[in-house]
Design a protein around this motif. Structure first.
Motif, mmCIF file in Angstrom:
data_model
loop_
_atom_site.group_PDB
_atom_site.id
_atom_site.type_symbol
_atom_site.label_atom_id
_atom_site.label_comp_id
_atom_site.label_asym_id
_atom_site.label_seq_id
_atom_site.Cartn_x
_atom_site.Cartn_y
_atom_site.Cartn_z
ATOM 1 N N HIS A 241 58.609 50.935 44.587
ATOM 2 C CA HIS A 241 57.302 51.011 43.959
ATOM 3 C C HIS A 241 57.478 51.288 42.470
ATOM 4 C CE1 HIS A 241 58.247 55.142 45.457
ATOM 5 N NE2 HIS A 241 57.983 55.424 44.205
ATOM 6 N N SER A 244 55.958 54.198 37.187
ATOM 7 C CA SER A 244 54.790 54.702 36.471
ATOM 8 C C SER A 244 53.732 53.610 36.451
ATOM 9 C CB SER A 244 55.156 55.115 35.043
ATOM 10 O OG SER A 244 55.576 53.993 34.292
ATOM 11 N N CYS A 273 43.989 53.906 37.619
ATOM 12 C CA CYS A 273 45.355 54.305 37.992
ATOM 13 C C CYS A 273 45.385 54.867 39.413
ATOM 14 C CB CYS A 273 45.886 55.341 37.010
ATOM 15 S SG CYS A 273 46.330 54.683 35.382
ATOM 16 N N LYS A 276 45.247 52.076 41.929
ATOM 17 C CA LYS A 276 46.531 51.381 42.036
ATOM 18 C C LYS A 276 47.542 52.212 42.826
ATOM 19 C CE LYS A 276 46.020 48.651 37.800
ATOM 20 N NZ LYS A 276 46.542 48.387 36.436
ATOM 21 N N LEU A 277 47.504 53.530 42.654
ATOM 22 C CA LEU A 277 48.377 54.401 43.451
ATOM 23 C C LEU A 277 48.092 54.227 44.939
ATOM 24 C CD1 LEU A 277 48.335 57.735 41.398
ATOM 25 C CD2 LEU A 277 50.350 56.325 41.867
ATOM 26 N N ARG A 278 46.823 54.211 45.296
ATOM 27 C CA ARG A 278 46.457 54.058 46.706
ATOM 28 C C ARG A 278 46.873 52.695 47.247
ATOM 29 N NH1 ARG A 278 41.860 56.726 44.669
ATOM 30 N NH2 ARG A 278 40.532 54.845 44.735
ATOM 31 N N CYS A 282 51.078 55.440 47.236
ATOM 32 C CA CYS A 282 51.842 56.440 46.494
ATOM 33 C C CYS A 282 50.929 57.513 45.911
ATOM 34 C CB CYS A 282 52.625 55.778 45.362
ATOM 35 S SG CYS A 282 53.984 54.734 45.918
ATOM 36 N N CYS A 283 51.557 58.585 45.432
ATOM 37 C CA CYS A 283 50.859 59.658 44.736
ATOM 38 C C CYS A 283 51.627 59.975 43.453
ATOM 39 C CB CYS A 283 50.795 60.920 45.607
ATOM 40 S SG CYS A 283 49.834 60.732 47.129
ATOM 41 N N CYS A 284 50.960 60.609 42.515
ATOM 42 C CA CYS A 284 51.629 61.016 41.281
ATOM 43 C C CYS A 284 51.544 62.531 41.137
ATOM 44 C CB CYS A 284 50.999 60.335 40.065
ATOM 45 S SG CYS A 284 49.381 60.999 39.601
ATOM 46 N N GLN A 316 46.587 61.096 44.914
ATOM 47 C CA GLN A 316 46.109 59.753 44.627
ATOM 48 C C GLN A 316 44.579 59.754 44.552
ATOM 49 O OE1 GLN A 316 45.963 58.046 49.179
ATOM 50 N NE2 GLN A 316 47.761 57.564 48.001
ATOM 51 N N ILE A 350 56.076 59.532 40.460
ATOM 52 C CA ILE A 350 55.419 58.937 41.625
ATOM 53 C C ILE A 350 56.291 59.067 42.865
ATOM 54 C CG2 ILE A 350 54.647 56.723 42.596
ATOM 55 C CD1 ILE A 350 53.686 55.948 39.817
ATOM 56 N N GLU A 353 53.205 58.386 49.614
ATOM 57 C CA GLU A 353 52.145 59.262 50.087
ATOM 58 C C GLU A 353 52.536 60.038 51.344
ATOM 59 O OE1 GLU A 353 48.805 56.749 50.885
ATOM 60 O OE2 GLU A 353 49.752 55.733 52.578
#
Length: 423
Positions: A241, A244, A273, A276-278, A282-284, A316, A350, A353
């Protein structure tokens, strides 16, 4: 066998779908604020128009050749993509969406070579009838070979949109004809090394030993090497993934002076943002917010904002990321006659999840939060982008981008649907 469906010149094709007068004419699509060319039709490519070229540099060329120019209409492109993927889902129980204009289909057990050819032609014709978007289908033993087949299918009209590399003889010929730079998984960073070792074609690459490939190009190179030799080993879901994600914009005219307008813009960038993570599951755990004035206007007061915020628990969630971004903006805000020309958000640090390090002191009910996010995303998918959003994102985009050439939102706005005259 694996197939990949790739939309031909997707952005340009979306514009043509609702304007038949554009067929056969050159088209270019511009980036945010109508800055640079980001997509071209085949006719535009033949004129020598390159990706990333600033609009002002080719203005005369566009006018001389009567090139149709459009601002990016992402609402239209996203909805057309959704319709195409919906049609594709009827052709296989295993559909993997790879990008806005590409999807892999598992064709295992679908029949012999002749049947796959007719099956592919049916897909091409169905999507063209249903959406007006021309597509090319590449079929091969692996995803990498299928991608290679799709490029041959686009290059040679005789394939009628369906190219199969389904025999050893076809694979051998394709590998020798295919430039190594065009192979899926071979990045620009690898090309210097490829040139140094005299690897010009996909065939040259497959003739190296596995141990040599592993030494020079690591595990990702080995996967590509195996795929080109007919051994499927790349799973799209397992691809790395992004490290950033950044959403930023240059503002039209002089820029933004008002704090509330800049906050509204930052809130929308942060929400984008988070979405896009979802999408990449992913999570940040960290984000950076920035805004700065134009360095080319030294006659105006200069200032820049740059603040990094670390989150207690990776997230996220749009509301959390928006709140943190606004906190960062307000920490570095200074009253003054500053005209901010560009601003943005970068989310980083990142992780997946399902691999989150929680905190004993976390006060957020993560289960309820996840349920709320899922419900909101579902509402927005059914009713349109940003139907439900955080209040500070606003309703009229006072920081609206420059879009002088944008087409109508034919499929997502009732006020802009196509009107048909009869009689």
């Amino acid at each position: 066998m694996i197939g990949i469906v790739d939309c031909n010149n997707f952005y340009a094709s979306c514009e043509r779908s609702f304007n038949p007068g554009l067929y056969g004419k050159p088209i270019v699509i511009l980036s945010n604020n109508d800055g640079c060319i980001i997509a071209r039709s085949n006719e535009a490519k033949k004129l020598g128009l390159e990706m990333g070229t600033p609009l002002y540099r080719v203005q005369n060329l566009l006018e001389t050749n009567k090139v149709a120019v459009f601002s990016s209409n992402y609402n239209l492109y996203g909805d057309m993509s959704r319709r195409i993927m919906g049609l594709l889902s009827k052709y296989t129980p295993d559909l993997t969406i790879y990008s806005i204009d590409e999807a892999f289909l598992d064709l295992s057990g679908m029949g012999d070579s002749d049947y796959l050819q007719s099956y592919g032609l049916d897909i091409v014709q169905t999507i063209l009838r249903g959406t007006g978007i021309p597509v090319t289908i590449g079929i091969g033993q692996t995803k990498t070979i299928a991608k290679m087949a799709s490029k041959f299918g686009k290059k040679y009209p005789g394939y009628r949109g369906v190219c199969r590399i389904d025999t050893e003889e076809k694979l051998l010929k394709a590998l020798k004809l295919f430039p190594i730079a065009d192979v899926w998984g071979i990045g620009h960073r690898s090309m210097d090394k490829m040139n140094y070792y005299g690897i010009k074609s996909a065939w040259d690459f497959t003739q190296k030993s596995e141990s040599w490939i592993r030494k020079e190009f690591k595990i990702t190179g080995v996967r590509t090497w195996k795929e080109l030799r007919g051994l499927s080993c790349i799973n799209v879901e397992d691809l790395p993934h992004k490290k950033s994600i950044c959403t930023s914009r240059s503002f039209a005219d002089q820029g933004i002076r008002d704090k509330s307008i800049l906050e509204e813009a930052i809130a929308n960038f942060a929400a984008n943002c988070a979405r896009k993570l979802r999408e990449q599951h992913c999570c940040c755990q960290a984000l950076t917010v920035f805004a700065y004035t134009s360095k080319y206007r030294q006659d105006l007061p200069q200032n820049h904002i740059y603040r990094t915020i670390y989150l207690q628990v990776p997230t996220q969630a749009s509301d959390e990321i928006i709140h943190a971004a606004l906190d960062g903006l307000r920490m570095d805000w200074h009253d003054g006659n500053f005209l901010y020309k560009k601003a943005g958000i970068i989310v980083w640090n990142i992780c997946r999840e399902n691999a989150i390090q929680t905190s004993l002191f976390d006060t957020v009910d993560r289960y309820r939060q996840a349920a709320l996010i899922k419900a909101i995303d579902e509402i927005n998918r059914k009713n349109g982008h940003d139907t439900v959003k955080v209040a500070i994102q606003g309703t009229n985009k006072r920081w609206r981008l420059k879009c002088e050439h944008i087409s109508r939102q034919f499929t997502t706005n009732l006020n802009e649907i196509l009107k048909v005259r009869t009689g």
